[in-house]
Design a protein around this motif. Structure first.
Motif, PDB file in Angstrom:
ATOM      1  N   ILE A  15       0.877  -1.225  -0.069  1.00  0.00           N
ATOM      2  CA  ILE A  15      -0.041   0.151  -0.167  1.00  0.00           C
ATOM      3  C   ILE A  15       0.810   1.257   0.095  1.00  0.00           C
ATOM      4  O   ILE A  15       0.916   2.164  -0.663  1.00  0.00           O
ATOM      5  CB  ILE A  15      -1.017  -0.107   1.170  1.00  0.00           C
ATOM      6  N   ALA A  16       1.906   1.389   0.954  1.00  0.00           N
ATOM      7  CA  ALA A  16       2.807   2.395   0.798  1.00  0.00           C
ATOM      8  C   ALA A  16       3.689   2.648  -0.332  1.00  0.00           C
ATOM      9  O   ALA A  16       3.589   3.540  -0.754  1.00  0.00           O
ATOM     10  CB  ALA A  16       3.746   2.362   2.134  1.00  0.00           C
ATOM     11  N   ALA A  17       4.010   1.388  -0.910  1.00  0.00           N
ATOM     12  CA  ALA A  17       4.841   1.501  -2.390  1.00  0.00           C
ATOM     13  C   ALA A  17       3.856   2.017  -3.416  1.00  0.00           C
ATOM     14  O   ALA A  17       4.221   2.719  -4.390  1.00  0.00           O
ATOM     15  CB  ALA A  17       5.269   0.070  -2.629  1.00  0.00           C
ATOM     16  N   SER A  18       2.462   1.677  -3.037  1.00  0.00           N
ATOM     17  CA  SER A  18       1.545   2.225  -4.319  1.00  0.00           C
ATOM     18  C   SER A  18       1.516   3.710  -4.159  1.00  0.00           C
ATOM     19  O   SER A  18       1.492   4.493  -5.152  1.00  0.00           O
ATOM     20  CB  SER A  18       0.102   1.791  -4.132  1.00  0.00           C
ATOM     21  N   ALA A  19       1.633   4.340  -3.088  1.00  0.00           N
ATOM     22  CA  ALA A  19       1.353   5.663  -2.881  1.00  0.00           C
ATOM     23  C   ALA A  19       2.719   6.212  -3.510  1.00  0.00           C
ATOM     24  O   ALA A  19       2.689   7.449  -3.904  1.00  0.00           O
ATOM     25  CB  ALA A  19       1.372   6.108  -1.327  1.00  0.00           C
ATOM     26  N   VAL A  20       3.795   5.790  -3.058  1.00  0.00           N
ATOM     27  CA  VAL A  20       5.151   6.369  -3.858  1.00  0.00           C
ATOM     28  C   VAL A  20       5.162   6.248  -5.179  1.00  0.00           C
ATOM     29  O   VAL A  20       5.281   7.076  -6.072  1.00  0.00           O
ATOM     30  CB  VAL A  20       6.176   5.602  -3.098  1.00  0.00           C
ATOM     31  N   VAL A  21       4.801   5.196  -5.772  1.00  0.00           N
ATOM     32  CA  VAL A  21       4.665   4.906  -7.330  1.00  0.00           C
ATOM     33  C   VAL A  21       3.874   5.850  -7.931  1.00  0.00           C
ATOM     34  O   VAL A  21       4.054   6.363  -8.901  1.00  0.00           O
ATOM     35  CB  VAL A  21       4.633   3.504  -7.657  1.00  0.00           C
ATOM     36  N   GLY A  23       2.051   8.460  -6.662  1.00  0.00           N
ATOM     37  CA  GLY A  23       2.455   9.874  -6.431  1.00  0.00           C
ATOM     38  C   GLY A  23       3.614  10.390  -7.410  1.00  0.00           C
ATOM     39  O   GLY A  23       3.400  11.649  -7.767  1.00  0.00           O
ATOM     40  N   MET A  24       4.484   9.576  -7.560  1.00  0.00           N
ATOM     41  CA  MET A  24       5.721  10.026  -8.355  1.00  0.00           C
ATOM     42  C   MET A  24       5.414  10.130  -9.811  1.00  0.00           C
ATOM     43  O   MET A  24       5.907  11.091 -10.500  1.00  0.00           O
ATOM     44  CB  MET A  24       7.008   8.894  -8.169  1.00  0.00           C
ATOM     45  N   VAL A  26       2.574  11.206 -10.745  1.00  0.00           N
ATOM     46  CA  VAL A  26       1.863  12.530 -11.089  1.00  0.00           C
ATOM     47  C   VAL A  26       2.980  13.643 -10.889  1.00  0.00           C
ATOM     48  O   VAL A  26       2.753  14.393 -11.751  1.00  0.00           O
ATOM     49  CB  VAL A  26       0.779  12.717 -10.000  1.00  0.00           C
ATOM     50  N   VAL A  27       3.942  13.456  -9.997  1.00  0.00           N
ATOM     51  CA  VAL A  27       4.927  14.496  -9.882  1.00  0.00           C
ATOM     52  C   VAL A  27       5.557  14.764 -11.244  1.00  0.00           C
ATOM     53  O   VAL A  27       6.014  15.696 -12.015  1.00  0.00           O
ATOM     54  CB  VAL A  27       5.665  14.105  -8.852  1.00  0.00           C
ATOM     55  N   LEU A  28       6.009  13.614 -11.819  1.00  0.00           N
ATOM     56  CA  LEU A  28       6.752  13.569 -12.997  1.00  0.00           C
ATOM     57  C   LEU A  28       5.991  13.419 -14.333  1.00  0.00           C
ATOM     58  O   LEU A  28       6.508  13.732 -15.472  1.00  0.00           O
ATOM     59  CB  LEU A  28       7.696  12.307 -13.059  1.00  0.00           C
ATOM     60  N   ALA A  29       4.447  13.728 -14.310  1.00  0.00           N
ATOM     61  CA  ALA A  29       3.655  13.669 -15.358  1.00  0.00           C
ATOM     62  C   ALA A  29       3.922  12.488 -16.361  1.00  0.00           C
ATOM     63  O   ALA A  29       3.899  12.717 -17.560  1.00  0.00           O
ATOM     64  CB  ALA A  29       3.656  14.892 -16.060  1.00  0.00           C
ATOM     65  N   ARG A  30       4.154  11.444 -15.610  1.00  0.00           N
ATOM     66  CA  ARG A  30       4.457  10.217 -16.581  1.00  0.00           C
ATOM     67  C   ARG A  30       3.047   9.732 -16.936  1.00  0.00           C
ATOM     68  O   ARG A  30       2.071   9.507 -16.253  1.00  0.00           O
ATOM     69  CB  ARG A  30       4.956   9.006 -15.787  1.00  0.00           C
ATOM     70  N   ARG A  31       2.981   9.149 -18.366  1.00  0.00           N
ATOM     71  CA  ARG A  31       1.795   8.713 -18.897  1.00  0.00           C
ATOM     72  C   ARG A  31       2.064   7.299 -19.608  1.00  0.00           C
ATOM     73  O   ARG A  31       2.242   7.357 -20.794  1.00  0.00           O
ATOM     74  CB  ARG A  31       1.028   9.705 -19.882  1.00  0.00           C
ATOM     75  N   PRO A  32       2.282   6.279 -19.037  1.00  0.00           N
ATOM     76  CA  PRO A  32       2.394   5.063 -19.409  1.00  0.00           C
ATOM     77  C   PRO A  32       1.490   4.670 -20.410  1.00  0.00           C
ATOM     78  O   PRO A  32       0.309   5.146 -20.403  1.00  0.00           O
ATOM     79  CB  PRO A  32       2.833   4.036 -18.327  1.00  0.00           C
ATOM     80  N   GLY A 104       3.359  10.836  -2.724  1.00  0.00           N
ATOM     81  CA  GLY A 104       4.621  10.165  -2.846  1.00  0.00           C
ATOM     82  C   GLY A 104       5.475  10.259  -1.383  1.00  0.00           C
ATOM     83  O   GLY A 104       5.776   9.237  -1.105  1.00  0.00           O
ATOM     84  N   ALA A 105       5.626  11.378  -0.901  1.00  0.00           N
ATOM     85  CA  ALA A 105       6.257  11.662   0.027  1.00  0.00           C
ATOM     86  C   ALA A 105       5.455  10.614   1.520  1.00  0.00           C
ATOM     87  O   ALA A 105       6.479  10.263   2.296  1.00  0.00           O
ATOM     88  CB  ALA A 105       6.586  12.988   0.654  1.00  0.00           C
TER      89      ALA A 105
END
Length: 115
Positions: A15-21, A23-24, A26-32, A104-105
């Protein structure tokens, strides 16, 4: 799995890893690609679902409990869509990316044992 009492190792870590992944992302504006996003979300959904099912009170009606989660999830999605529309306003992109950083933090804080 959670309702059946089957153990799943690392639920809190997942669950915590999901928030990191997420959240990041969103921060990096990644669109896989859609299939990658679906796979990542599905992987983390197993941990979230297991935790919710495991924590269901014994006295709760499982159907009502599940309906509450479906309703809550729908409302969270609507809030996410509304927040996503905010991206197009002045300063909106920065605000959304900052919120992704907070998410993410927070996940990292849980992984590090700070929170």
């Amino acid at each position: 799995m959670g309702v059946a009492g089957l153990p799943l190792p690392g639920v809190e870590t997942g669950i915590a890893a999901s928030a990191v992944v997420l959240g990041m992302a969103v921060v990096l504006a990644r669109r896989p690609p859609l299939w990658v996003a679906a796979a990542v979300v599905s992987f983390f959904a197993v941990f979230h679902g297991h935790a919710h099912a495991t924590e269901m009170p014994d006295a709760a009606n499982p159907v009502a409990y599940a309906a509450g989660f479906v309703l809550g999830t729908g409302l969270l999605h609507l809030a996410g869509i509304a927040l996503g529309l905010f991206v197009h306003s002045p300063g909106g992109l920065l605000a959304v990316r900052a919120l992704g950083g907070v998410i993410g933090a927070t996940g990292f804080g849980f992984l590090a044992g700070v929170l």
